[in-house]
Write an enzyme that holds these catalytic residues in place. Structure first.
Site, PDB file in Angstrom:
ATOM      1  N   ARG A  23       0.821  -1.204   0.000  1.00  0.00           N
ATOM      2  CA  ARG A  23       0.000   0.000   0.000  1.00  0.00           C
ATOM      3  C   ARG A  23       0.865   1.269   0.000  1.00  0.00           C
ATOM      4  O   ARG A  23       0.465   2.318   0.518  1.00  0.00           O
ATOM      5  CB  ARG A  23      -0.975  -0.002   1.188  1.00  0.00           C
ATOM      6  CG  ARG A  23      -2.305   0.679   0.902  1.00  0.00           C
ATOM      7  CD  ARG A  23      -3.242   0.596   2.091  1.00  0.00           C
ATOM      8  NE  ARG A  23      -3.739  -0.752   2.300  1.00  0.00           N
ATOM      9  CZ  ARG A  23      -4.053  -1.273   3.489  1.00  0.00           C
ATOM     10  NH1 ARG A  23      -3.893  -0.570   4.588  1.00  0.00           N
ATOM     11  NH2 ARG A  23      -4.507  -2.507   3.583  1.00  0.00           N
ATOM     12  N   ARG A  27      -2.697   6.883   0.764  1.00  0.00           N
ATOM     13  CA  ARG A  27      -3.174   8.081   1.457  1.00  0.00           C
ATOM     14  C   ARG A  27      -2.169   8.739   2.390  1.00  0.00           C
ATOM     15  O   ARG A  27      -2.383   9.872   2.799  1.00  0.00           O
ATOM     16  CB  ARG A  27      -4.446   7.731   2.238  1.00  0.00           C
ATOM     17  CG  ARG A  27      -5.623   7.402   1.335  1.00  0.00           C
ATOM     18  CD  ARG A  27      -6.852   7.009   2.147  1.00  0.00           C
ATOM     19  NE  ARG A  27      -6.663   5.722   2.809  1.00  0.00           N
ATOM     20  CZ  ARG A  27      -7.574   5.171   3.601  1.00  0.00           C
ATOM     21  NH1 ARG A  27      -8.705   5.796   3.859  1.00  0.00           N
ATOM     22  NH2 ARG A  27      -7.341   3.988   4.150  1.00  0.00           N
ATOM     23  N   ARG A  36      -6.002  12.788  -5.633  1.00  0.00           N
ATOM     24  CA  ARG A  36      -7.338  12.239  -5.415  1.00  0.00           C
ATOM     25  C   ARG A  36      -8.366  13.350  -5.264  1.00  0.00           C
ATOM     26  O   ARG A  36      -9.491  13.239  -5.773  1.00  0.00           O
ATOM     27  CB  ARG A  36      -7.348  11.323  -4.195  1.00  0.00           C
ATOM     28  CG  ARG A  36      -8.726  10.722  -3.951  1.00  0.00           C
ATOM     29  CD  ARG A  36      -8.690   9.489  -3.112  1.00  0.00           C
ATOM     30  NE  ARG A  36     -10.033   8.963  -2.899  1.00  0.00           N
ATOM     31  CZ  ARG A  36     -10.310   7.821  -2.309  1.00  0.00           C
ATOM     32  NH1 ARG A  36      -9.329   7.049  -1.875  1.00  0.00           N
ATOM     33  NH2 ARG A  36     -11.549   7.416  -2.137  1.00  0.00           N
ATOM     34  N   ASP A  73      -6.989  -2.468  -7.147  1.00  0.00           N
ATOM     35  CA  ASP A  73      -7.678  -3.066  -6.003  1.00  0.00           C
ATOM     36  C   ASP A  73      -7.963  -4.524  -6.304  1.00  0.00           C
ATOM     37  O   ASP A  73      -8.186  -4.903  -7.462  1.00  0.00           O
ATOM     38  CB  ASP A  73      -8.986  -2.322  -5.716  1.00  0.00           C
ATOM     39  CG  ASP A  73      -9.575  -2.711  -4.374  1.00  0.00           C
ATOM     40  OD1 ASP A  73     -10.409  -3.642  -4.337  1.00  0.00           O
ATOM     41  OD2 ASP A  73      -9.196  -2.110  -3.362  1.00  0.00           O
ATOM     42  N   TYR A 147     -15.652 -11.284  -0.236  1.00  0.00           N
ATOM     43  CA  TYR A 147     -16.331 -10.051  -0.645  1.00  0.00           C
ATOM     44  C   TYR A 147     -17.472 -10.347  -1.616  1.00  0.00           C
ATOM     45  O   TYR A 147     -18.547  -9.744  -1.540  1.00  0.00           O
ATOM     46  CB  TYR A 147     -15.333  -9.093  -1.289  1.00  0.00           C
ATOM     47  CG  TYR A 147     -14.396  -8.426  -0.320  1.00  0.00           C
ATOM     48  CD1 TYR A 147     -14.753  -7.267   0.355  1.00  0.00           C
ATOM     49  CD2 TYR A 147     -13.128  -8.952  -0.081  1.00  0.00           C
ATOM     50  CE1 TYR A 147     -13.892  -6.655   1.249  1.00  0.00           C
ATOM     51  CE2 TYR A 147     -12.261  -8.354   0.812  1.00  0.00           C
ATOM     52  CZ  TYR A 147     -12.642  -7.198   1.481  1.00  0.00           C
ATOM     53  OH  TYR A 147     -11.781  -6.599   2.361  1.00  0.00           O
TER      54      TYR A 147
END
Length: 341
Positions: A23, A27, A36, A73, A147
């Site tokens: 990752r 962010r 973003r 993703d 998921y």
């Protein structure tokens, strides 16, 4: 010539350790947050290939990591299989229809949803220097199935686990379908320029040993065998988070070239328990990187020393947290770069 990371994944025992972070394109970086804010939501960024390539390259430009991990993703696979995918602010991803309520056969595949991801890989690889490795990835079937079945993530995957016990035939069909799409997806990334790929099994730790063999080891082995048949020179990293004592069996039986270990695993135990000579990746606690300080340096060196006698890619035990200070990442980089076997 291959770089430090690719050489290590191929089994070279080098004095210096390559470094990348799960990752790492995300962010915690101010440049990511700025882009973003300009471009919009997460899925829009993934499908804007110029933006996705820029994000993939941001941590390489800032830190000089040895590998660039594709910005995407794991739920792109069910999206291509025909489920609707949304990322809701503050709630995470949602897939519909939920396969606990609907048959797999009700989905209409949309394979063209994979094409922009390949274009991102091509754009990033064209901008990387030869010493940097382009890393592709996919979710492992068990994690993706959790998921697809429940429509969202959960702490214990109870709906998916219950379905796997209640109707293993139907659940097995879901797993088999994910395996097939994942093989094509990974091969597409490799053909676009990915030099190594990682299989993320974020929820592998919730399964009993027998279920782990059936829903983690067997499907991953099928993917590895199929990808290796078409791309035998491409290293595959398997990352079964939470596998614990089942990790050696995973490493032996799936056929992966390297195994990632999470922060709950004692690196000294892993070094002695995993197959001799197999490259390992990990496993500093992401929260320790958030905290920083002397303890971060000490534990970084402990991980490095534990794996001194086998090929080792330094990484975290899972993804870097969004509030991690840039200075702590720079501190980690300095510690790893200074260390020598």
């Amino acid at each position: 010539m291959p770089g430090l990371l690719l050489d290590t994944l191929r089994g070279a025992q080098l004095d210096q350790r390559p470094l990348w972070l799960m990752r790492q394109a995300g962010r915690y970086l101010p440049e990511y947050r700025a882009l973003r804010a300009e471009k919009g939501g997460f899925l829009a960024l993934v499908y804007d290939t110029d933006a996705a390539a820029e994000i993939t390259l941001q941590p390489i430009d800032r830190f000089g990591f040895d590998g660039a991990i594709l910005f995407s993703d794991i739920l792109i696979v069910p999206y291509a299989m025909g489920q609707d995918l949304q990322f809701l602010a503050g709630e995470g991803p949602r897939l519909s229809p939920r396969l606990v309520d609907h048959a797999l056969e009700s989905l209409v595949s949309v394979p063209e949803r994979l094409s922009p991801i390949y274009e991102t890989v091509r754009k990033v690889r064209s901008k990387l220097t030869v010493d940097k490795t382009m890393l592709g990835f996919a979710g492992s079937p068990w994690t993706v199935a959790t998921y697809m079945t429940a429509g969202e993530g959960s702490r214990d995957q109870h709906e998916t686990r219950a379905m796997a016990y209640r109707d293993p035939t139907a659940f097995g069909a879901i797993i088999e379908a994910i395996v097939g799409v994942t093989v094509e997806y990974l091969c597409g990334q490799i053909e676009a320029g990915a030099e190594a790929v990682q299989l993320f099994d974020s929820w592998a730790g919730t399964l009993s040993p027998a279920q782990f063999e059936r829903w983690v080891i067997a499907p991953n082995a099928a993917i590895v065998a199929a990808v290796k048949k078409r791309h035998p020179e491409t290293p595959i990293i398997g990352f079964p988070k939470g596998a614990g004592e089942k990790l050696p069996a995973y490493a032996r039986e799936t056929g992966v070239d390297a195994v990632g270990i999470d922060e709950t695993i004692d690196p000294i135990w892993a070094a002695h328990s995993l197959p001799p000579g197999m490259p390992v990746q990990g496993n500093l606690d992401p929260l320790l990187l958030l905290a920083g300080g002397v303890e971060q340096d000490e534990q970084t060196r402990r991980v490095l020393e534990a794996f001194a006698d086998r090929p080792h890619v330094f990484n975290l035990g899972h993804g870097i947290g969004q509030f991690t200070p840039i200075a702590h990442v720079e501190q980690l980089l300095a510690t790893v770069r200074e260390w020598r076997r």
